[in-house]
Design an enzyme around this catalytic site. Structure first.
Site, PDB file in Angstrom:
ATOM      1  CB  SER A  52      32.479 -13.115  11.032  1.00  0.00           C
ATOM      2  OG  SER A  52      32.569 -11.484  11.389  1.00  0.00           O
ATOM      3  CG  ASP A  91      26.080  -7.502  14.145  1.00  0.00           C
ATOM      4  OD1 ASP A  91      27.222  -7.112  14.438  1.00  0.00           O
ATOM      5  OD2 ASP A  91      26.304  -9.639  14.109  1.00  0.00           O
ATOM      6  CG  HIS A 132      29.861  -9.940  15.211  1.00  0.00           C
ATOM      7  ND1 HIS A 132      29.186  -9.561  14.147  1.00  0.00           N
ATOM      8  CD2 HIS A 132      31.324 -10.198  14.680  1.00  0.00           C
ATOM      9  CE1 HIS A 132      29.755 -10.315  12.971  1.00  0.00           C
ATOM     10  NE2 HIS A 132      30.867 -10.637  13.100  1.00  0.00           N
TER      11      HIS A 132
END
Length: 420
Positions: free
Chosen positions: A245, A342, A375
């Site tokens: 991330s 995601d 994610h």
């Protein structure tokens, strides 16, 4: 009780639907991500809970009484949800195929190839405990200036030996939250057991920190690593970088901004290059819109808390914070990993980055798109996490072997480098 069965069944179906098609916009994006993250990566646990919940409520009167049809509707919804959860599990089982198709050398020394412990897949919190054979040195200060004290944790084999390859882990958290104690633990424990020395590094967080202070802190770690790596059994001349991330964004920047004087003021002569990069689900372009209708840099988070500059009036700092700005022919090898589902950073962000990096770099660029992955899928152990951790270890071990042999980084000739 029929209404309880209806609630259980509807919840099961909603979770399955959210895992398959998470919200991409609006107020439901964050809760959709959270529930999808847990549903996808803990799908086997969820499946057991769903079956048990449906069976218990049905047996305890859910299919009896005046409103029996309500119970049957709930059971039907629940069974559809169970089928969806089973499909999620099936998708995660394709992880090995995805890694192989991406060119990750999973067959490197197959007789000695490590396997992630199944006990961690059953009880994910076990990843918080250092694995047997791993030594963890915590809260080592790598940068101290006035009241500023930045720390890292070192994961390394308990047994001393020759100098080992190093791995820098950068946590995520939208540049505003996160800590070295929370992320990268499955990977660092596994890498340490395979002879690597991992460094889980903290950096200043926004809103107290303003870009590029996040990157400057990580450059200070590289400086520290050159001077102190041998004290922890690591080779000061070999270091790879990874993160997820915001950590994936910073890992890509670390790899692509080697020796850029602007990002290492006062130690411009220190070599800040790395030998490989494995960014997970990162942001790579803050200026050009792509997967989102507006550029990432135009999000309120970036303008108010991270870069702290109005995007429309001053785009230069956003360009300097974008890894795509620094694409070059001598970039280190990359393995880019992203989940196809995601909902926070859409997968198209990784696809376009990989295309541009392949056009610019002479080094191999591998891309593994995790089918059905959300994610932050690798934060705790799951079947997908275990297989990806094993694949990353094989990939990085291959890079180190090529480095030790004095040859350039390469991948097998049969690797298909098409994106998708």
């Amino acid at each position: 009780m029929p209404y309880v069965l209806l609630a259980v069944g509807a919840t099961s179906l909603l979770l399955a639907a959210n895992a398959r098609r998470p919200p991409r916009r609006g107020a439901l994006v964050v809760p959709g991500f959270f529930f999808g993250w847990l549903t996808v990566e803990l799908a086997p646990h969820l499946l057991v809970a769903e079956v048990a919940g449906l069976a218990w409520t049905a047996a305890d009167g859910g299919l009896d009484g005046r409103d029996v049809w309500i119970g049957w509707v709930g059971l039907a919804l629940g069974l559809a949800g169970v089928a969806g959860t089973a499909a999620t599990i099936a998708a995660s089982r394709k992880t090995v195929v995805t890694l192989k198709d991406s060119g990750v050398p999973l067959e490197l020394d197959p007789q000695n190839a490590p396997r992630y412990p199944r006990s961690h897949l059953v009880l994910p919190p076990l990843c918080l405990i250092p694995r047997r054979g791993v030594r963890v040195d915590r809260n080592i200060v790598f940068r101290q200036e006035g009241r500023l004290r930045l720390k890292l944790d070192v994961y390394r084999p308990k047994e001393d030996g020759r100098l080992r390859p190093g791995l820098m882990q950068i946590h995520g958290g939208a540049w505003v939250i996160g800590d070295k104690r929370e992320q990268g633990l499955p990977l660092l424990n596994h890498m340490a057991l395979q002879g690597w020395v991992g460094f889980n590094v903290n950096y200043r967080l926004s809103p107290r920190a303003t870009w590029p202070e996040h990157l400057l802190d990580l450059k200070h770690f590289l400086r520290w690593y050159r001077e102190h790596a041998e004290e922890y059994g690591a080779d000061p001349d070999f270091l790879c970088v990874t993160g997820g991330s915001a950590g994936g964004h910073l890992a890509a920047l670390v790899a692509l901004t080697a020796n850029v004087p602007e990002f290492q003021p006062g130690f411009e002569d220190v070599d800040t290059s790395v030998q490989g990069a494995v960014p997970f689900y990162g942001v790579y372009d803050l200026v050009e819109p792509g997967p989102l209708p507006i550029p990432f840099g135009k999000l309120g988070l970036m303008q108010k808390h991270v870069v702290k500059r109005p995007f429309d009036k001053d785009r230069e700092p956003y360009a300097k914070a974008s890894p795509v700005t620094y694409l070059r022919r001598d970039a280190p090898p990359f393995l880019v990993i992203h989940g196809s589902h995601d909902s926070l950073i859409p997968v198209q962000e990784a696809r376009r980055f990989v295309e541009r990096l392949r056009d610019a770099s002479d080094a191999p660029v591998l891309y593994a798109e995790m089918r059905g992955g959300q994610h932050a899928f690798d934060v705790f152990p799951s079947y997908r996490t275990a297989r990806v951790v094993e694949g990353v270890e094989r990939y990085l071990t291959g890079l180190h072997r090529q480095y030790a042999e004095g040859g350039p980084p390469s991948v097998p000739d049969e690797v298909d480098e098409s994106v998708g």
